[in-house]
Scaffold this active site. Structure first.
Site, PDB file in Angstrom:
ATOM      1  N   ALA A 140       0.869  -1.178   0.000  1.00  9.25           N
ATOM      2  CA  ALA A 140       0.000   0.000   0.000  1.00  9.25           C
ATOM      3  C   ALA A 140       0.903   1.225   0.000  1.00  9.25           C
ATOM      4  O   ALA A 140       2.072   1.142   0.391  1.00  9.25           O
ATOM      5  CB  ALA A 140      -0.884  -0.015   1.239  1.00  9.25           C
ATOM      6  N   GLY A 171       0.594  -5.116   0.713  1.00  7.45           N
ATOM      7  CA  GLY A 171      -0.587  -5.211  -0.148  1.00  7.45           C
ATOM      8  C   GLY A 171      -0.279  -5.840  -1.509  1.00  7.45           C
ATOM      9  O   GLY A 171      -1.172  -6.393  -2.154  1.00  7.45           O
ATOM     10  N   GLU A 190      -0.422  -9.428  -0.897  1.00  5.75           N
ATOM     11  CA  GLU A 190      -1.838  -9.752  -0.646  1.00  5.75           C
ATOM     12  C   GLU A 190      -2.617  -9.840  -1.966  1.00  5.75           C
ATOM     13  O   GLU A 190      -3.460 -10.716  -2.147  1.00  5.75           O
ATOM     14  CB  GLU A 190      -2.440  -8.707   0.299  1.00  5.75           C
ATOM     15  CG  GLU A 190      -1.845  -8.833   1.701  1.00  5.75           C
ATOM     16  CD  GLU A 190      -2.268  -7.716   2.642  1.00  5.75           C
ATOM     17  OE1 GLU A 190      -1.968  -6.539   2.344  1.00  5.75           O
ATOM     18  OE2 GLU A 190      -2.904  -8.010   3.659  1.00  5.75           O
ATOM     19  N   GLU A 214       4.521  -5.319   7.290  1.00  6.17           N
ATOM     20  CA  GLU A 214       3.721  -4.329   8.033  1.00  6.17           C
ATOM     21  C   GLU A 214       4.187  -4.159   9.478  1.00  6.17           C
ATOM     22  O   GLU A 214       4.095  -3.069  10.037  1.00  6.17           O
ATOM     23  CB  GLU A 214       2.232  -4.715   8.001  1.00  6.17           C
ATOM     24  CG  GLU A 214       1.564  -4.499   6.656  1.00  6.17           C
ATOM     25  CD  GLU A 214       1.706  -5.672   5.688  1.00  6.17           C
ATOM     26  OE1 GLU A 214       2.510  -6.592   5.954  1.00  6.17           O
ATOM     27  OE2 GLU A 214       1.004  -5.661   4.658  1.00  6.17           O
TER      28      GLU A 214
HETATM   29  N1  CO8 Z   1       4.561   3.255  -0.516  1.00  5.04           N
HETATM   30  C1  CO8 Z   1       4.928   4.446  -1.038  1.00  5.04           C
HETATM   31  N2  CO8 Z   1       6.081   4.625  -1.686  1.00  5.04           N
HETATM   32  C2  CO8 Z   1       6.904   3.564  -1.809  1.00  5.04           C
HETATM   33  C3  CO8 Z   1       6.588   2.302  -1.287  1.00  5.04           C
HETATM   34  C4  CO8 Z   1       5.335   2.158  -0.621  1.00  5.04           C
HETATM   35  N3  CO8 Z   1       4.906   0.985  -0.130  1.00  5.04           N
HETATM   36  N4  CO8 Z   1       7.606   1.449  -1.538  1.00  5.04           N
HETATM   37  C5  CO8 Z   1       8.522   2.166  -2.195  1.00  5.04           C
HETATM   38  N5  CO8 Z   1       8.112   3.438  -2.376  1.00  5.04           N
HETATM   39  C6  CO8 Z   1       8.807   4.528  -3.047  1.00  5.04           C
HETATM   40  C7  CO8 Z   1       9.956   5.069  -2.188  1.00  5.04           C
HETATM   41  O1  CO8 Z   1       9.473   5.985  -1.230  1.00  5.04           O
HETATM   42  C8  CO8 Z   1      10.837   5.697  -3.231  1.00  5.04           C
HETATM   43  O2  CO8 Z   1      10.262   6.940  -3.582  1.00  5.04           O
HETATM   44  P1  CO8 Z   1      11.208   8.270  -3.682  1.00  5.04           P
HETATM   45  O3  CO8 Z   1      12.151   7.948  -4.806  1.00  5.04           O
HETATM   46  O4  CO8 Z   1      10.220   9.343  -3.998  1.00  5.04           O
HETATM   47  O5  CO8 Z   1      11.895   8.396  -2.372  1.00  5.04           O
HETATM   48  C9  CO8 Z   1      10.670   4.770  -4.438  1.00  5.04           C
HETATM   49  O6  CO8 Z   1       9.469   4.053  -4.207  1.00  5.04           O
HETATM   50  C10 CO8 Z   1      11.799   3.769  -4.574  1.00  5.04           C
HETATM   51  O7  CO8 Z   1      11.903   3.073  -3.352  1.00  5.04           O
HETATM   52  P2  CO8 Z   1      13.292   2.936  -2.527  1.00  5.04           P
HETATM   53  O8  CO8 Z   1      14.180   4.098  -2.805  1.00  5.04           O
HETATM   54  O9  CO8 Z   1      12.951   2.661  -1.104  1.00  5.04           O
HETATM   55  O10 CO8 Z   1      13.907   1.624  -3.227  1.00  5.04           O
HETATM   56  P3  CO8 Z   1      14.910   0.595  -2.572  1.00  5.04           P
HETATM   57  O11 CO8 Z   1      15.375  -0.276  -3.690  1.00  5.04           O
HETATM   58  O12 CO8 Z   1      15.918   1.265  -1.749  1.00  5.04           O
HETATM   59  O13 CO8 Z   1      13.984  -0.291  -1.584  1.00  5.04           O
HETATM   60  C11 CO8 Z   1      12.025  -1.526  -0.932  1.00  5.04           C
HETATM   61  C12 CO8 Z   1      12.953  -1.075  -2.088  1.00  5.04           C
HETATM   62  C13 CO8 Z   1      12.795  -2.503  -0.032  1.00  5.04           C
HETATM   63  C14 CO8 Z   1      10.840  -2.248  -1.566  1.00  5.04           C
HETATM   64  C15 CO8 Z   1      11.570  -0.298  -0.116  1.00  5.04           C
HETATM   65  O14 CO8 Z   1      11.074   0.672  -1.003  1.00  5.04           O
HETATM   66  C16 CO8 Z   1      10.497  -0.608   0.892  1.00  5.04           C
HETATM   67  O15 CO8 Z   1      10.799  -1.170   1.941  1.00  5.04           O
HETATM   68  N6  CO8 Z   1       9.246  -0.226   0.606  1.00  5.04           N
HETATM   69  C17 CO8 Z   1       8.130  -0.347   1.529  1.00  5.04           C
HETATM   70  C18 CO8 Z   1       7.647  -1.778   1.604  1.00  5.04           C
HETATM   71  C19 CO8 Z   1       6.546  -1.906   2.617  1.00  5.04           C
HETATM   72  O16 CO8 Z   1       6.721  -1.660   3.796  1.00  5.04           O
HETATM   73  N7  CO8 Z   1       5.354  -2.336   2.143  1.00  5.04           N
HETATM   74  C20 CO8 Z   1       4.198  -2.543   2.987  1.00  5.04           C
HETATM   75  C21 CO8 Z   1       3.354  -1.316   3.050  1.00  5.04           C
HETATM   76  S1  CO8 Z   1       2.008  -1.457   4.204  1.00  5.04           S
HETATM   77  C22 CO8 Z   1       0.862  -2.364   3.363  1.00  5.04           C
HETATM   78  O17 CO8 Z   1       1.057  -2.779   2.249  1.00  5.04           O
HETATM   79  C23 CO8 Z   1      -0.418  -2.630   4.079  1.00  5.04           C
HETATM   80  C24 CO8 Z   1      -1.494  -3.184   3.163  1.00  5.04           C
HETATM   81  C25 CO8 Z   1      -2.861  -3.087   3.784  1.00  5.04           C
HETATM   82  C26 CO8 Z   1      -3.409  -1.688   3.717  1.00  5.04           C
HETATM   83  C27 CO8 Z   1      -4.738  -1.596   4.371  1.00  5.04           C
HETATM   84  C28 CO8 Z   1      -5.457  -0.258   4.117  1.00  5.04           C
HETATM   85  C29 CO8 Z   1      -4.964   0.919   4.879  1.00  5.04           C
END
Ligand code: CO8
Length: 259
Positions: free
Chosen positions: A66, A111, A114, A134
């Site tokens: 998400a 997500g 999921e 999460e």
């Molecule tokens: N949301 C928003 N932006 C994201 C997300 C995300 N989940 N993942 C990556 N991005 C963005 C980064 O912020 C970055 O943007 P910017 O260049 O503007 O800073 C761009 O994508 C590239 O990402 P990274 O620079 O972080 O890339 P890396 O190669 O260094 O890392 C990762 C890749 C490991 C995937 C890292 O981006 C990461 O850990 N992302 C988050 C993963 C995460 O925690 N996902 C779970 C989110 S919570 C969820 O999914 C709950 C679902 C249920 C929701 C229920 C309703 C509310």
């Protein structure tokens, strides 16, 4: 509605659906969820479609979860409502009447995993990474992850991955049964297309009844074994079954008509 983040291409009888926010690793923001809702919940299924592939834009991510940026300041009530909204979409994917394959071409986190788990079949590229991270954010999966991960990989593995938020690689996902095939980036989509073409070549009524019986497995109101016997018997009087048996005995490929 305009499909801006969810691109839909038609290739013959197949739909290829691409989540396209590569700058945010295809994270599911509200707009993307609304577009997915329009596709899978609001619109009746086009009867000529025989299969769907869902993938992510680019080569780095399927869907990185998400959109975390949208979580800032979100009240509890809105978060619960968004969770339920997403669950409705993913349930609609799970109940879609034709096979839906997740072609997981990179990170499938939160997500993203999921969504993949709601698909009927999951194939991955060799650079794919999976996880429910999460807990690292101080929350839990909200789009069905606590339920579907346990169903797919068993309680022990699911608890390990849910409680630690650990990421696993494509080899581990294959071994755990989370995906059923791992390919190079280049081969992933063609392999998904080949798989859908193979399913489309089988008896269409049999495929439909496999969906019915498999759905019954998750419905405590339905006796799946009784349904299976009933549908097995029903198929015996179809033209397709006669054709399948005759073709086998005549040592020729069957030609099914869906009747
Ligand atoms: N949301 C928003 N932006 C994201 C997300 C995300 N989940 N993942 C990556 N991005 C963005 C980064 O912020 C970055 O943007 P910017 O260049 O503007 O800073 C761009 O994508 C590239 O990402 P990274 O620079 O972080 O890339 P890396 O190669 O260094 O890392 C990762 C890749 C490991 C995937 C890292 O981006 C990461 O850990 N992302 C988050 C993963 C995460 O925690 N996902 C779970 C989110 S919570 C969820 O999914 C709950 C679902 C249920 C929701 C229920 C309703 C509310």
């Amino acid at each position: 509605m305009d499909q801006k983040n969810v691109l839909i291409e038609r290739e013959g009888n197949l739909l290829i659906v691409t989540i396209a926010r590569p700058d945010a690793l295809n994270a599911l923001n509200r707009r993307t969820m609304t577009e997915l809702h329009a596709l899978f919940v609001d619109n009746p299924v086009d009867e000529s479609v025989q299969g769907v592939i869902i993938t992510g834009a680019g080569t780095k991510a399927f869907i990185a979860g998400a959109d975390i940026k949208e979580f800032v300041g979100m009240p509890a009530q809105d978060a619960a409502a968004l969770s339920a909204y997403g669950q409705d979409i993913f349930n609609a994917i799970e109940n879609y009447p034709v096979p839906v394959i997740a072609a997981i071409n990179g990170f499938a986190l939160g997500g993203g995993l999921e969504l993949a788990m709601a698909c009927h079949i999951r194939l991955a590229s060799d650079n794919a990474r999976f996880g429910q991270p999460e807990v690292n954010l101080g929350t839990i999966p909200g789009y069905g992850g606590t339920q579907r991960l346990i169903r797919l990989v068993g309680h022990g593995r699911a608890m390990h991955w849910l409680l630690t938020g650990d990421m696993i690689d494509a080899g581990t996902a294959l071994q755990a049964g989370l995906v059923t095939g791992v390919y190079s980036q280049q081969d992933l989509l063609p392999e998904a297309q080949k798989l859908l073409a193979k399913i489309a070549s089988k008896g269409p009524l049999a495929i439909k009844e496999i969906f019915n019986c498999a759905r019954a497995y998750h419905d405590p109101e339905i006796d799946g074994f009784a349904l299976e016997s009933d549908r097995f018997g029903w198929l015996f009087e179809t033209a397709d079954f006669a054709e399948g048996v005759n073709a086998f005995l005549a040592k020729r490929p069957p030609s099914f008509t869906g009747k």
